[in-house]
Design a protein around this motif. Sequence first.
Motif, PDB file in Angstrom:
ATOM      1  N   ILE A  61       6.305 -25.694  -3.067  1.00 16.25           N
ATOM      2  CA  ILE A  61       6.180 -26.359  -4.371  1.00 16.25           C
ATOM      3  C   ILE A  61       6.169 -27.870  -4.201  1.00 16.25           C
ATOM      4  O   ILE A  61       6.923 -28.427  -3.390  1.00 16.25           O
ATOM      5  CB  ILE A  61       7.360 -25.972  -5.307  1.00 16.25           C
ATOM      6  N   ALA A  62       5.327 -28.530  -4.986  1.00 21.32           N
ATOM      7  CA  ALA A  62       5.353 -29.996  -5.077  1.00 21.32           C
ATOM      8  C   ALA A  62       5.376 -30.395  -6.554  1.00 21.32           C
ATOM      9  O   ALA A  62       4.968 -29.617  -7.421  1.00 21.32           O
ATOM     10  CB  ALA A  62       4.133 -30.608  -4.384  1.00 21.32           C
ATOM     11  N   VAL A  63       5.872 -31.593  -6.809  1.00 23.93           N
ATOM     12  CA  VAL A  63       5.976 -32.108  -8.179  1.00 23.93           C
ATOM     13  C   VAL A  63       5.400 -33.519  -8.207  1.00 23.93           C
ATOM     14  O   VAL A  63       5.743 -34.348  -7.355  1.00 23.93           O
ATOM     15  CB  VAL A  63       7.444 -32.136  -8.666  1.00 23.93           C
ATOM     16  N   ILE A  64       4.508 -33.763  -9.161  1.00 27.01           N
ATOM     17  CA  ILE A  64       4.050 -35.133  -9.432  1.00 27.01           C
ATOM     18  C   ILE A  64       4.680 -35.560 -10.746  1.00 27.01           C
ATOM     19  O   ILE A  64       4.510 -34.896 -11.767  1.00 27.01           O
ATOM     20  CB  ILE A  64       2.512 -35.211  -9.505  1.00 27.01           C
ATOM     21  N   GLU A  65       5.426 -36.647 -10.699  1.00 30.34           N
ATOM     22  CA  GLU A  65       6.121 -37.148 -11.886  1.00 30.34           C
ATOM     23  C   GLU A  65       5.359 -38.325 -12.469  1.00 30.34           C
ATOM     24  O   GLU A  65       5.165 -39.332 -11.778  1.00 30.34           O
ATOM     25  CB  GLU A  65       7.538 -37.610 -11.513  1.00 30.34           C
ATOM     26  N   GLY A  66       4.963 -38.227 -13.727  1.00 25.87           N
ATOM     27  CA  GLY A  66       4.295 -39.345 -14.381  1.00 25.87           C
ATOM     28  C   GLY A  66       5.247 -40.068 -15.305  1.00 25.87           C
ATOM     29  O   GLY A  66       5.940 -39.443 -16.104  1.00 25.87           O
ATOM     30  N   ASP A  67       5.286 -41.368 -15.174  1.00 27.32           N
ATOM     31  CA  ASP A  67       6.132 -42.165 -16.063  1.00 27.32           C
ATOM     32  C   ASP A  67       5.520 -43.561 -16.116  1.00 27.32           C
ATOM     33  O   ASP A  67       4.835 -43.970 -15.175  1.00 27.32           O
ATOM     34  CB  ASP A  67       7.561 -42.226 -15.521  1.00 27.32           C
ATOM     35  N   MET A  68       5.754 -44.290 -17.196  1.00 24.06           N
ATOM     36  CA  MET A  68       5.139 -45.610 -17.282  1.00 24.06           C
ATOM     37  C   MET A  68       5.749 -46.576 -16.273  1.00 24.06           C
ATOM     38  O   MET A  68       5.030 -47.298 -15.584  1.00 24.06           O
ATOM     39  CB  MET A  68       5.250 -46.143 -18.709  1.00 24.06           C
ATOM     40  N   TYR A  69       7.062 -46.607 -16.201  1.00 32.11           N
ATOM     41  CA  TYR A  69       7.700 -47.614 -15.353  1.00 32.11           C
ATOM     42  C   TYR A  69       8.791 -47.073 -14.427  1.00 32.11           C
ATOM     43  O   TYR A  69       8.929 -47.533 -13.310  1.00 32.11           O
ATOM     44  CB  TYR A  69       8.336 -48.718 -16.218  1.00 32.11           C
ATOM     45  N   SER A  70       9.593 -46.156 -14.907  1.00 35.54           N
ATOM     46  CA  SER A  70      10.809 -45.829 -14.167  1.00 35.54           C
ATOM     47  C   SER A  70      10.559 -44.758 -13.117  1.00 35.54           C
ATOM     48  O   SER A  70       9.531 -44.076 -13.110  1.00 35.54           O
ATOM     49  CB  SER A  70      11.911 -45.367 -15.125  1.00 35.54           C
ATOM     50  N   VAL A  71      11.511 -44.609 -12.205  1.00 35.67           N
ATOM     51  CA  VAL A  71      11.447 -43.535 -11.205  1.00 35.67           C
ATOM     52  C   VAL A  71      12.586 -42.542 -11.443  1.00 35.67           C
ATOM     53  O   VAL A  71      12.935 -41.766 -10.563  1.00 35.67           O
ATOM     54  CB  VAL A  71      11.516 -44.089  -9.759  1.00 35.67           C
ATOM     55  N   ARG A  72      13.144 -42.558 -12.647  1.00 34.09           N
ATOM     56  CA  ARG A  72      14.327 -41.730 -12.896  1.00 34.09           C
ATOM     57  C   ARG A  72      14.050 -40.237 -12.758  1.00 34.09           C
ATOM     58  O   ARG A  72      14.871 -39.485 -12.242  1.00 34.09           O
ATOM     59  CB  ARG A  72      14.872 -42.015 -14.305  1.00 34.09           C
ATOM     60  N   ASP A  73      12.890 -39.797 -13.234  1.00 34.58           N
ATOM     61  CA  ASP A  73      12.604 -38.365 -13.168  1.00 34.58           C
ATOM     62  C   ASP A  73      12.417 -37.920 -11.720  1.00 34.58           C
ATOM     63  O   ASP A  73      12.922 -36.864 -11.321  1.00 34.58           O
ATOM     64  CB  ASP A  73      11.365 -38.028 -13.997  1.00 34.58           C
TER      65      ASP A  73
ATOM     66  N   GLY B 121       3.507 -40.433 -34.800  1.00 30.83           N
ATOM     67  CA  GLY B 121       4.625 -40.106 -33.909  1.00 30.83           C
ATOM     68  C   GLY B 121       4.245 -40.259 -32.453  1.00 30.83           C
ATOM     69  O   GLY B 121       3.554 -39.410 -31.885  1.00 30.83           O
ATOM     70  N   ASN B 122       4.703 -41.360 -31.834  1.00 24.38           N
ATOM     71  CA  ASN B 122       4.272 -41.708 -30.488  1.00 24.38           C
ATOM     72  C   ASN B 122       5.096 -42.921 -30.090  1.00 24.38           C
ATOM     73  O   ASN B 122       5.049 -43.957 -30.760  1.00 24.38           O
ATOM     74  CB  ASN B 122       2.769 -42.027 -30.516  1.00 24.38           C
ATOM     75  N   LEU B 123       5.832 -42.809 -29.015  1.00 29.33           N
ATOM     76  CA  LEU B 123       6.728 -43.897 -28.622  1.00 29.33           C
ATOM     77  C   LEU B 123       6.019 -44.943 -27.760  1.00 29.33           C
ATOM     78  O   LEU B 123       6.603 -45.961 -27.407  1.00 29.33           O
ATOM     79  CB  LEU B 123       7.920 -43.296 -27.854  1.00 29.33           C
ATOM     80  N   VAL B 124       4.740 -44.704 -27.447  1.00 28.01           N
ATOM     81  CA  VAL B 124       4.040 -45.582 -26.507  1.00 28.01           C
ATOM     82  C   VAL B 124       3.047 -46.497 -27.239  1.00 28.01           C
ATOM     83  O   VAL B 124       3.281 -47.697 -27.415  1.00 28.01           O
ATOM     84  CB  VAL B 124       3.296 -44.754 -25.429  1.00 28.01           C
ATOM     85  N   CYS B 125       1.947 -45.932 -27.684  1.00 24.45           N
ATOM     86  CA  CYS B 125       0.805 -46.727 -28.132  1.00 24.45           C
ATOM     87  C   CYS B 125       1.076 -47.550 -29.400  1.00 24.45           C
ATOM     88  O   CYS B 125       0.601 -48.695 -29.497  1.00 24.45           O
ATOM     89  CB  CYS B 125      -0.409 -45.836 -28.324  1.00 24.45           C
ATOM     90  N   PRO B 126       1.787 -47.038 -30.402  1.00 26.14           N
ATOM     91  CA  PRO B 126       1.995 -47.845 -31.607  1.00 26.14           C
ATOM     92  C   PRO B 126       2.678 -49.186 -31.333  1.00 26.14           C
ATOM     93  O   PRO B 126       2.455 -50.149 -32.064  1.00 26.14           O
ATOM     94  CB  PRO B 126       2.893 -46.945 -32.484  1.00 26.14           C
ATOM     95  N   ALA B 127       3.472 -49.259 -30.266  1.00 28.59           N
ATOM     96  CA  ALA B 127       4.169 -50.511 -29.969  1.00 28.59           C
ATOM     97  C   ALA B 127       3.204 -51.625 -29.597  1.00 28.59           C
ATOM     98  O   ALA B 127       3.547 -52.809 -29.660  1.00 28.59           O
ATOM     99  CB  ALA B 127       5.178 -50.285 -28.839  1.00 28.59           C
ATOM    100  N   ALA B 150      14.946 -47.116 -20.962  1.00 26.79           N
ATOM    101  CA  ALA B 150      14.412 -47.482 -19.637  1.00 26.79           C
ATOM    102  C   ALA B 150      12.989 -46.961 -19.456  1.00 26.79           C
ATOM    103  O   ALA B 150      12.176 -47.588 -18.771  1.00 26.79           O
ATOM    104  CB  ALA B 150      15.312 -46.921 -18.537  1.00 26.79           C
ATOM    105  N   LYS B 151      12.671 -45.819 -20.064  1.00 26.03           N
ATOM    106  CA  LYS B 151      11.365 -45.207 -19.819  1.00 26.03           C
ATOM    107  C   LYS B 151      10.272 -45.717 -20.767  1.00 26.03           C
ATOM    108  O   LYS B 151       9.095 -45.628 -20.445  1.00 26.03           O
ATOM    109  CB  LYS B 151      11.489 -43.687 -19.903  1.00 26.03           C
ATOM    110  N   TYR B 152      10.663 -46.221 -21.919  1.00 29.28           N
ATOM    111  CA  TYR B 152       9.691 -46.698 -22.917  1.00 29.28           C
ATOM    112  C   TYR B 152      10.120 -48.092 -23.383  1.00 29.28           C
ATOM    113  O   TYR B 152      10.426 -48.288 -24.557  1.00 29.28           O
ATOM    114  CB  TYR B 152       9.610 -45.710 -24.090  1.00 29.28           C
ATOM    115  N   PRO B 153      10.180 -49.061 -22.474  1.00 26.15           N
ATOM    116  CA  PRO B 153      10.815 -50.340 -22.832  1.00 26.15           C
ATOM    117  C   PRO B 153      10.083 -51.136 -23.905  1.00 26.15           C
ATOM    118  O   PRO B 153      10.728 -51.814 -24.705  1.00 26.15           O
ATOM    119  CB  PRO B 153      10.848 -51.091 -21.491  1.00 26.15           C
ATOM    120  N   LEU B 154       8.746 -51.053 -23.953  1.00 29.54           N
ATOM    121  CA  LEU B 154       8.008 -51.969 -24.833  1.00 29.54           C
ATOM    122  C   LEU B 154       8.423 -51.817 -26.290  1.00 29.54           C
ATOM    123  O   LEU B 154       8.634 -52.811 -27.001  1.00 29.54           O
ATOM    124  CB  LEU B 154       6.497 -51.744 -24.692  1.00 29.54           C
ATOM    125  N   VAL B 155       8.551 -50.589 -26.743  1.00 29.48           N
ATOM    126  CA  VAL B 155       8.863 -50.376 -28.156  1.00 29.48           C
ATOM    127  C   VAL B 155      10.245 -50.939 -28.495  1.00 29.48           C
ATOM    128  O   VAL B 155      10.446 -51.497 -29.578  1.00 29.48           O
ATOM    129  CB  VAL B 155       8.720 -48.885 -28.539  1.00 29.48           C
TER     130      VAL B 155
END
Lengths: 227, 227
Positions: A61-73, B121-127, B150-155
């Motif tokens: 199994i492999a996992v690709i984690e998508g997030d805008m900025y953080s590496v928490r997941d 309803g969207n925590l990303v683009c509306p910001a 931490a994951k959605y800082p802009l808003v």
Amino acid sequence: MALKVVMGQRLLKANEQVAAENRTRFAGAGTLVVNLISSPGAGKTTLLERTLPWLRDKFRIAVIEGDMYSVRDAQRIAGYEVEVVQINTAGVCHLDAPMVARALEELSEARYDLLFIENVGNLVCPAEFDLGEDLKVALLSVTEGADKPAKYPLVFQSARAVVINKSDLLPYTDFELETVVTELKALNPELEVFLLSAKTGEGIKEWCTWLEKLTGRKQAASRSGTG
Amino acid sequence: MALKVVMGQRLLKANEQVAAENRTRFAGAGTLVVNLISSPGAGKTTLLERTLPWLRDKFRIAVIEGDMYSVRDAQRIAGYEVEVVQINTAGVCHLDAPMVARALEELSEARYDLLFIENVGNLVCPAEFDLGEDLKVALLSVTEGADKPAKYPLVFQSARAVVINKSDLLPYTDFELETVVTELKALNPELEVFLLSAKTGEGIKEWCTWLEKLTGRKQAASRSGTG
């Protein structure tokens, strides 16, 4: 507004080409690819934390984690003895197929049986971008309310399965489970629906059994050359 | 990818021009404009349902409801004796300033004291899209988890206030309230933070008192010509 639509279509075309290349690659390797999509906080990472211990002894199994900025997941998933790659989109609100293609280059092995791609937390935009996956799974938590299928139809129409998460909170909400299932089936009659709690583990067995079946089928299709 | 960024910037420039026109119009009318942003299901509409009865006898209020397809939110708000206009974005993941400008043409009066704009309803683009509002308010429900700032800082950086909703569910979650408030203040030291339950009404008074103060200030600024 017209400009925006035109550019969106061009981008989607480029995306579709790379998604098709990803799909060919996954078919050759016999990898089942699951694209997890939900609102922020619906429980995608927690679901993976419950799912990986069930399946990691049976499959690579492999996992690709998508997030805008953080590496928490990715940090959370790294504790589960599977390979994980973090994609940071730097503000982009969804994963696209080229991002996934680049992440694949970071994986150490050429073949996996099962690849989870956790998308950016967003119930809208990720549904529009094919990553080359076999199936999209949409998560909906009971605390989000029963009107979400009607308000965000595309993600539920394009998903193979919906995981209704946080069943442990059902007694404390006015979530109308039957209404939601009826509305989901009206949007997409083929949809598999799982009710579970990634927190307590309730319902996880049914979900993992289903994934196990699909992963086995993909492997068999690859071996027989029909994948 | 370069193409995408360029087009995004052009679109944002056009948006900013219309947002400035909206802002001039609101300043002239003495209207305080509040842009509500959150994930799907965080409770924006329920918050409005609690807020309107507190404020509607004091102020002339209008509501613009943004949703991709449905009119469910506008139908809910229509029962609260305020004027409401629904914008359906037809799949677009956020409101923009031209959409708001068109919705303003549907309002029956030229002047309101307070205008709520409920975004998609969207925590990303509306910001990313200025609508000409006085302030953005971000909603975060306790069931979404403590890692959202931490994951959605802009808003959260661009908001004047954060409403932490669903406080009635705090006992049933592992939401770390102090951690979240600390992380929010690190992103944006000026942020007002309200903890409330739109369902039970707990904490609503403080939120409404704050809005009342801001609305009064905007009216005074308009009368003195400094708005």
